[in-house]
Scaffold this motif. Structure first.
Motif, PDB file in Angstrom:
ATOM      1  N   GLU A 168     -23.073  -8.781  -5.320  1.00  0.00           N
ATOM      2  CA  GLU A 168     -22.164  -9.391  -4.343  1.00  0.00           C
ATOM      3  C   GLU A 168     -20.764  -9.559  -4.931  1.00  0.00           C
ATOM      4  N   ARG A 169     -20.794  -9.990  -6.239  1.00  0.00           N
ATOM      5  CA  ARG A 169     -19.485 -10.156  -6.909  1.00  0.00           C
ATOM      6  C   ARG A 169     -18.745  -8.834  -6.955  1.00  0.00           C
ATOM      7  N   ARG A 170     -19.525  -7.776  -7.297  1.00  0.00           N
ATOM      8  CA  ARG A 170     -18.895  -6.454  -7.392  1.00  0.00           C
ATOM      9  C   ARG A 170     -18.368  -6.009  -6.040  1.00  0.00           C
ATOM     10  N   LEU A 171     -19.213  -6.283  -4.983  1.00  0.00           N
ATOM     11  CA  LEU A 171     -18.823  -5.903  -3.626  1.00  0.00           C
ATOM     12  C   LEU A 171     -17.498  -6.581  -3.255  1.00  0.00           C
ATOM     13  N   GLU A 172     -17.461  -7.875  -3.604  1.00  0.00           N
ATOM     14  CA  GLU A 172     -16.237  -8.626  -3.298  1.00  0.00           C
ATOM     15  C   GLU A 172     -15.034  -8.016  -4.013  1.00  0.00           C
ATOM     16  N   ARG A 173     -15.274  -7.707  -5.327  1.00  0.00           N
ATOM     17  CA  ARG A 173     -14.191  -7.087  -6.115  1.00  0.00           C
ATOM     18  C   ARG A 173     -13.759  -5.776  -5.486  1.00  0.00           C
ATOM     19  N   THR A 174     -14.809  -4.975  -5.030  1.00  0.00           N
ATOM     20  CA  THR A 174     -14.502  -3.671  -4.429  1.00  0.00           C
ATOM     21  C   THR A 174     -13.687  -3.865  -3.158  1.00  0.00           C
ATOM     22  N   GLN A 175     -14.071  -4.909  -2.369  1.00  0.00           N
ATOM     23  CA  GLN A 175     -13.333  -5.145  -1.128  1.00  0.00           C
ATOM     24  C   GLN A 175     -11.873  -5.514  -1.415  1.00  0.00           C
ATOM     25  N   GLN A 176     -11.749  -6.337  -2.460  1.00  0.00           N
ATOM     26  CA  GLN A 176     -10.370  -6.702  -2.837  1.00  0.00           C
ATOM     27  C   GLN A 176      -9.592  -5.467  -3.269  1.00  0.00           C
ATOM     28  N   ASN A 177     -10.294  -4.623  -4.060  1.00  0.00           N
ATOM     29  CA  ASN A 177      -9.645  -3.381  -4.509  1.00  0.00           C
ATOM     30  C   ASN A 177      -9.256  -2.527  -3.313  1.00  0.00           C
ATOM     31  N   LEU A 178     -10.194  -2.513  -2.294  1.00  0.00           N
ATOM     32  CA  LEU A 178      -9.954  -1.722  -1.085  1.00  0.00           C
ATOM     33  C   LEU A 178      -8.681  -2.200  -0.389  1.00  0.00           C
ATOM     34  N   LEU A 179      -8.590  -3.533  -0.312  1.00  0.00           N
ATOM     35  CA  LEU A 179      -7.393  -4.121   0.308  1.00  0.00           C
ATOM     36  C   LEU A 179      -6.135  -3.698  -0.428  1.00  0.00           C
ATOM     37  N   ARG A 180      -6.265  -3.793  -1.800  1.00  0.00           N
ATOM     38  CA  ARG A 180      -5.099  -3.407  -2.625  1.00  0.00           C
ATOM     39  C   ARG A 180      -4.752  -1.945  -2.412  1.00  0.00           C
ATOM     40  N   VAL A 181      -5.844  -1.080  -2.315  1.00  0.00           N
ATOM     41  CA  VAL A 181      -5.615   0.361  -2.124  1.00  0.00           C
ATOM     42  C   VAL A 181      -4.909   0.584  -0.786  1.00  0.00           C
ATOM     43  N   GLY A 182      -5.373  -0.206   0.286  1.00  0.00           N
ATOM     44  CA  GLY A 182      -4.732  -0.091   1.598  1.00  0.00           C
ATOM     45  C   GLY A 182      -3.244  -0.398   1.485  1.00  0.00           C
ATOM     46  N   ASP A 183      -2.947  -1.486   0.752  1.00  0.00           N
ATOM     47  CA  ASP A 183      -1.531  -1.858   0.556  1.00  0.00           C
ATOM     48  C   ASP A 183      -0.776  -0.726  -0.114  1.00  0.00           C
ATOM     49  N   ILE A 184      -1.449  -0.171  -1.169  1.00  0.00           N
ATOM     50  CA  ILE A 184      -0.779   0.897  -1.930  1.00  0.00           C
ATOM     51  C   ILE A 184      -0.525   2.097  -1.040  1.00  0.00           C
ATOM     52  N   ILE A 185      -1.564   2.433  -0.191  1.00  0.00           N
ATOM     53  CA  ILE A 185      -1.410   3.607   0.698  1.00  0.00           C
ATOM     54  C   ILE A 185      -0.228   3.388   1.626  1.00  0.00           C
ATOM     55  N   GLU A 186      -0.178   2.157   2.172  1.00  0.00           N
ATOM     56  CA  GLU A 186       0.934   1.847   3.085  1.00  0.00           C
ATOM     57  C   GLU A 186       2.280   2.051   2.387  1.00  0.00           C
ATOM     58  N   GLU A 187       2.328   1.522   1.175  1.00  0.00           N
ATOM     59  CA  GLU A 187       3.571   1.614   0.388  1.00  0.00           C
ATOM     60  C   GLU A 187       3.914   3.075   0.107  1.00  0.00           C
ATOM     61  N   VAL A 188       2.828   3.849  -0.263  1.00  0.00           N
ATOM     62  CA  VAL A 188       3.038   5.269  -0.582  1.00  0.00           C
ATOM     63  C   VAL A 188       3.522   6.018   0.658  1.00  0.00           C
ATOM     64  N   GLU A 189       2.938   5.668   1.838  1.00  0.00           N
ATOM     65  CA  GLU A 189       3.357   6.358   3.070  1.00  0.00           C
ATOM     66  C   GLU A 189       4.815   6.072   3.376  1.00  0.00           C
ATOM     67  N   ARG A 190       5.187   4.773   3.133  1.00  0.00           N
ATOM     68  CA  ARG A 190       6.590   4.415   3.367  1.00  0.00           C
ATOM     69  C   ARG A 190       7.503   5.238   2.459  1.00  0.00           C
ATOM     70  N   ARG A 191       7.027   5.310   1.191  1.00  0.00           N
ATOM     71  CA  ARG A 191       7.830   6.080   0.228  1.00  0.00           C
ATOM     72  C   ARG A 191       7.870   7.545   0.593  1.00  0.00           C
ATOM     73  N   LEU A 192       6.702   8.057   1.147  1.00  0.00           N
ATOM     74  CA  LEU A 192       6.609   9.463   1.535  1.00  0.00           C
ATOM     75  C   LEU A 192       7.663   9.776   2.600  1.00  0.00           C
ATOM     76  N   ARG A 193       7.783   8.835   3.549  1.00  0.00           N
ATOM     77  CA  ARG A 193       8.784   9.061   4.611  1.00  0.00           C
ATOM     78  C   ARG A 193      10.176   9.182   4.004  1.00  0.00           C
ATOM     79  N   SER A 194      10.440   8.234   3.094  1.00  0.00           N
ATOM     80  CA  SER A 194      11.773   8.256   2.476  1.00  0.00           C
ATOM     81  C   SER A 194      11.955   9.524   1.641  1.00  0.00           C
ATOM     82  N   VAL A 195      10.828   9.942   0.950  1.00  0.00           N
ATOM     83  CA  VAL A 195      10.907  11.155   0.123  1.00  0.00           C
ATOM     84  C   VAL A 195      11.130  12.371   1.003  1.00  0.00           C
TER      85      VAL A 195
END
Ligand code: ATP
Ligand code: MG
Length: 375
Positions: free
Chosen positions: A178-205
């Protein structure tokens, strides 16, 4: 599986090494109050990884190290080893005996060893799950624990039943999963944030890439224009250079003539320089002579001045002599007059004397006539 051996050194009241062999038939340890029975139980829980100093009846973990007694210095470390008989392979280790050791130094450093090999506390705990042995299990029921169990809530008691039923291991694994699952979910959230950021950067690029492409097109055009301009300039410069070359050739010819004249003039200049040197030499000789003559003239002038000074002194002296002479002459005249006067006076006196003598003679004659008359 059963407890076979326990050796303690430097732990709580056990200053020296004490070893216990729990052979078949041993069921209890007895002793007077305060002799260290409960310390043995603490030792068993401590070696299996107990982390709470309070549940081991201390304030901090360093209280587990022998703290000194009358006539005994405190120990530098606590060390406990426990050996289990594992012939029935209750513990998942392929050995007939499993030895667990824990060490704690005064610096706070501690280590665990499983069959003499360093190991992690986590792995140790995992090893004893569902065996009934362990810090949270039911094999160790210390003083006052029964009382606590009877008063415990059903939820607290459940832990003990879980351990006895052998599901603690799975519960622990579930908690871990469960702890790992929670960590993975948090990581997933972070990855979502990163993807969003990368997409924003992609547009600018992408925007920047478009700009870069037009920059490249303009750059190519600029290069082409520059090449054309450079070619035209090259032709213009080549024509100008050939014109300049002709002028340079003409100038070179003129330069050659000038060079000859310059050489001639230079030779003449050399001769003039030699003459000038000679003249300079004689001029310097004359100057030397002039210096000498000037020095001589100034010597003579000094001598003339000295002579003139002496002449003036002599003239002055002469004038003084003339004055003295005039004074002497006046005195001579005075004395001459005096002499004349004295001579005249002398004559008068002589005449007077002569008259006196004649008187004396006459008187003497009279005297003698009188004497003769008297006689
Ligand atoms: P009781 O029968 O009353 O339960 P007991 O046999 O269980 O007694 P323990 O509680 O095991 O006795 O031992 C207590 C003794 O251990 C005390 O005398 C205490 O001073 C000693 N002790 C505890 N910690 C240390 C330490 N760090 N250094 C030295 N002595 C210690
Ligand atoms: Mg006790």
């Amino acid at each position: 599986m059963f407890l076979k051996h326990l050796s303690i050194c430097g732990f709580k009241s056990f200053a020296d090494k004490v070893a216990f062999d729990f052979g078949p038939g041993i069921t209890c340890i007895v002793g007077p109050n305060g002799c260290g029975k409960s310390n043995l139980v603490d030792a068993f829980r401590w070696v299996l990884g107990e982390q709470s100093a309070k549940s081991l009846r201390g304030r901090q973990m360093l209280d587990m190290i022998f703290n000194g007694a009358e006539g005994r210095r405190s120990a530098g470390m606590a060390q406990i080893e426990v050996v289990f008989d594992n012939r029935d392979r209750t513990l998942p280790v392929d050995c007939d005996e499993v030895a667990v050791m824990r060490k704690l130094y005064r610096s706070g450093e501690s280590e665990y060893l499983l069959n003499k090999e360093p190991t992690r506390l986590r792995d140790l705990r995992e090893l004893f799950l569902d065996t009934g042995v362990g810090t949270e299990a039911y094999s160790v029921i210390e003083q006052g624990k029964i009382d606590a169990l009877l008063r415990a809530s059903p939820l607290e008691r459940r832990t003990l039943f879980d351990e006895a039923a052998g599901i603690s291991r799975y519960k622990a694994r579930r908690r871990e999963a469960e702890r790992r699952l929670e960590r993975t979910q948090q990581n997933l959230l972070r990855v979502g944030d990163i993807i969003e950021e990368v997409e924003r950067r992609l547009r600018s690029v992408k925007l920047q890439a478009g700009k870069a492409r037009s920059f490249q097109t303009y750059q190519t055009q600029l290069k082409e224009l520059r090449a054309r301009f450079s070619l035209a300039e090259y032709h213009r410069f080549t024509a100008a250079i050939s014109r300049q070359d002709e002028l340079v050739n003409a100038d070179a010819d003129r330069g050659l003539g000038l060079r000859t004249r310059i050489d001639r003039d230079e030779a003449h200049a050399v001769k003039l320089t030699t003459d000038a040197d000679r003249v300079t030499e004689s001029l310097s000789a004359t100057e030397n002579e002039l210096v000498r003559a000037t020095a001589e003239a100034s010597g003579l002038e000094e001598r003339i001045a000295a002579t003139q000074r002496r002449l003036a002194e002599q003239t002055e002296h002469l004038q003084r002599s003339h004055a003295r002479r005039d004074q002497h002459q006046a005195r001579i005249a005075e004395l001459t007059a005096e002499i004349t006067r004295l001579e005249q006076h002398t004559q008068t006196l002589e005449e007077k004397a002569r008259g006196q003598r004649e008187l004396i003679d006459r008187l003497s004659e009279e005297d003698r006539g009188l004497a003769r008359e008297l006689a």
